[in-house]
Structures are given as C-alpha cells and as structure tokens.
Design a protein around this motif. Sequence first.
Motif, short mmCIF file in Angstrom:
data_model
loop_
_atom_site.label_atom_id
_atom_site.label_comp_id
_atom_site.label_asym_id
_atom_site.label_seq_id
_atom_site.Cartn_x
_atom_site.Cartn_y
_atom_site.Cartn_z
N VAL A 282 -16.94 25.68 -54.50
CA VAL A 282 -17.43 27.06 -54.62
C VAL A 282 -16.22 27.93 -54.93
CG1 VAL A 282 -19.40 26.75 -53.06
CG2 VAL A 282 -17.19 27.47 -52.14
N GLU A 283 -16.44 29.19 -55.27
CA GLU A 283 -15.34 30.11 -55.54
C GLU A 283 -14.52 30.34 -54.26
OE1 GLU A 283 -14.29 31.26 -58.25
OE2 GLU A 283 -15.91 30.86 -59.67
N GLY A 284 -13.18 30.40 -54.43
CA GLY A 284 -12.30 30.67 -53.31
C GLY A 284 -11.63 29.42 -52.77
N TRP A 285 -10.61 29.62 -51.93
CA TRP A 285 -9.87 28.46 -51.40
C TRP A 285 -10.45 27.98 -50.08
CZ3 TRP A 285 -7.59 29.03 -46.62
CH2 TRP A 285 -7.38 30.34 -46.17
N TRP A 286 -11.43 28.71 -49.53
CA TRP A 286 -12.15 28.27 -48.34
C TRP A 286 -13.63 28.54 -48.56
CZ3 TRP A 286 -14.78 32.14 -45.75
CH2 TRP A 286 -14.41 33.46 -46.08
N ALA A 287 -14.49 27.89 -47.78
CA ALA A 287 -15.92 27.99 -48.01
C ALA A 287 -16.69 27.89 -46.70
CB ALA A 287 -16.38 26.89 -48.97
N LYS A 288 -17.95 28.31 -46.71
CA LYS A 288 -18.83 28.24 -45.55
C LYS A 288 -20.01 27.33 -45.84
CE LYS A 288 -17.90 32.93 -43.84
NZ LYS A 288 -18.53 34.24 -43.50
N SER A 289 -20.59 26.77 -44.78
CA SER A 289 -21.80 25.97 -44.89
C SER A 289 -22.62 26.15 -43.62
CB SER A 289 -21.46 24.49 -45.11
OG SER A 289 -22.63 23.73 -45.34
N THR A 290 -23.95 26.09 -43.75
CA THR A 290 -24.86 26.33 -42.63
C THR A 290 -25.75 25.12 -42.42
OG1 THR A 290 -24.89 28.70 -43.14
CG2 THR A 290 -26.64 27.85 -41.72
N CYS A 291 -25.99 24.77 -41.15
CA CYS A 291 -26.91 23.68 -40.81
C CYS A 291 -28.34 24.18 -40.97
CB CYS A 291 -26.66 23.22 -39.37
SG CYS A 291 -27.84 21.97 -38.81
N GLU A 292 -29.07 23.60 -41.90
CA GLU A 292 -30.45 23.97 -42.16
C GLU A 292 -31.36 22.78 -41.89
OE1 GLU A 292 -31.53 26.87 -42.82
OE2 GLU A 292 -29.83 28.02 -43.56
N ASP A 293 -31.88 22.69 -40.66
CA ASP A 293 -32.83 21.65 -40.29
C ASP A 293 -32.29 20.24 -40.59
OD1 ASP A 293 -35.14 20.52 -39.32
OD2 ASP A 293 -36.31 20.89 -41.13
N GLY A 294 -31.07 19.98 -40.16
CA GLY A 294 -30.50 18.64 -40.31
C GLY A 294 -29.68 18.43 -41.56
N THR A 295 -29.58 19.44 -42.44
CA THR A 295 -28.84 19.30 -43.69
C THR A 295 -27.89 20.48 -43.86
OG1 THR A 295 -30.72 18.19 -44.72
CG2 THR A 295 -29.04 19.06 -46.19
#
Length: 360
Positions: A63-76
């Motif tokens: 993704v854009e940038g040198w760091w990124a986020k991710s969210t747990c959505e029902d096991g994924t």
Amino acid sequence: MCARRYLGFVLLVWFQGVLHVRTSTRPCSAPGLNGGYWVPEQDTYNHKAKIVYGCDNGRKPAVEGWWAKSTCEDGTWSPKPQCIDENACLPPSIPNAIYTVSTNGWYENKTRIRITCDKGYQDKQRDATAQCINGNWISMPVCEKSVLACGAPPQIPHAVIIFQGYQDVFAVDTELQYECEDGYSVDGSDTKTSIYCISGNWTEGPVCSKWGRGPGTEHGGSGHATSAASGTQSERGVYHCGNPPVVPNAAVVGIGEMSLRYQCSIYYKLVGPEVVVCHSDGTWSEAPSCKATFCSVDTDKNPELISMGVKYIRDGQKHKLPCVKKSYWITDHFYIWQCVDGRSSFSECCGLLGRSFDAC
C-alpha cells in the motif's frame, strides 16, 4: 401432529443456525507476514482488532507509505498484510481509463500494462502503455476528452433526458432521448425524440409545444381560442390545420398566428421554404426538407481502418483516420478523409509524421 412438531423443530434449528452465521465474529490468527514485522505482536486477535506493520530493508508494504494498517474482519485480515519487493509497483491511478488489474494487488518490476480510455476520452500522446521501473510507473498515459466527444447535453424547456446517471463527457455517436412533460409534444403527436453527438456537437434538440391546445387551454380552457369581445370560438390559427407537417431532422422553432418556422438539425441544410403556412381551407403549404451536410464511415466494417466505430465529419472538412499499415520508421499511418457534398473520398494510407494533410 407429530409432523408439524418435527417441522417446527427443524425451522427453529435452521433459524438459530442462520442467526449464528450472521452474528459470527471469528478472531484472527497472527498474520503470515514474510519480510516484515507488526505491532502489537500476539498469537490471536479479536474481531475488529487492528495492527500496524512495516517491512525489512529492500521491501515495502503493498500500500502507499512505508507503514500500513490492517483490521481483523471475522477471521480475515483486511487488507491482507504484504511486504513486496521495493522495486515492485502499486496499482497506478489513471483517471478516465481502465487496465488489467493484477490478481495479487501489485506489479513486478518491468511489468508493462496497457490502458484503455473510457468512452469519450482518447490517449493524449497516442501512448497507451505504462511500465513499472524500479518501483515507479514511467510513460504514464493520459486520457483526455476526445475532440469528437460532446459535453453536457442542452437543456430543453418542458423536457427531460431519459438516461441513468449524470456525466460530463459523452462519446461520439451517443444517442440521448428526450421526453416532453405531460401536455407537451414534439410535433403534435410524439412526446419523445433523440439528439446525437456528432463530431463534438449535439444535434438540434426538440421543441416541446402544446400542440392540439388552443390559447385558453393553459388555464383550463376547452382547447379553442375565444374572442375577448364576443366570447365566440375562433377557427383560425395554426391549430385550424391540425398536426403540423413532420420534417425529418428538423424542429419547429417559431409559431406565428397562421405559420410555422422550421430549422434543420446541425449537419443538415434546409431545402425549400423555411416557413409553412396554414391555409383557410385547413391545409398546410409545402413543407421543406433537410439535406444531410455530413459524411459518415463505419470503421468496424473496413479492414483497412483501425476499428473505432462510426465516424462523422461535416461537409467540406478533412479528417485523419488511422489505417492498419505500419513501417519501421513511421508508426502511425492515416487516410485523409474528405467530405464534399455529402460524399466521402479517401487518400492513400499515408505516414504523416507531423506533416500536413496536403502531404498525402
């Protein structure tokens, strides 16, 4: 009775199962992130939990940038945490265009993609490709409004356009249909008519008039003209002759007491009288006709032309049409298309390379 109880039990179990599926909030396992790290570092994460991740030297997030986020959505995890080669490219942003989307969400170094401009747009530099070089896209195509496309259609009093959605640009050959509001019509009978985008201009729009209604109708009258002095009905006026003559590719642009004035659509020339008169015996005088003052060619049916659909030009104009012939030193070849008195003529397939029309 037993059957009913059994059926009720089955439905109850099924309903509870559906309810369970709808309200499921499975946790997520730690992400399998190769070449990267994340915080907070745990074995499992609850539904809606978030992580932040970075990548090792020589790699970067997908993704854009040198760091990124991710969210747990029902096991994924969404979006999926990924660390890719720093020389890979993320999907480009090309307004008014489409291109082949990578299945993994990014493109390897030296990947070349080809774009297709949306309808109504064309390649600014006739270069429809881009290449990923060391993490950046080079030779990025630009899709600009085609010179043959049309802008917003004209606004017609007492009419609306029948189409889904609003847009600023319409491709050449686009047809838009107007419909007159209740109580109005185009020629005394039809309530719908169309306009067309031809060489960057819309054809003449319709005139929605209150045909078949006398001057008193707008205020609840009977549909006949009345005299202010005596209140008697008048049988004179254009309504005395009934429906006006229908002239293809023309519209009534003026209404007199006993006459109508016609105007041809763009790319058509008026032949005959401009004004049609309603005689006292209830008949109309001779109506005009509209002669085409443009030429058209269907490039899809000519194997020597690059397929671009039906093209139009005005009478007396010249236009370039790409042909399939190519050479080593000149990549773009064209036919010079000319329209004279509604008839098309073509030059030989010619490599212009910046030269004028006369060079062919």
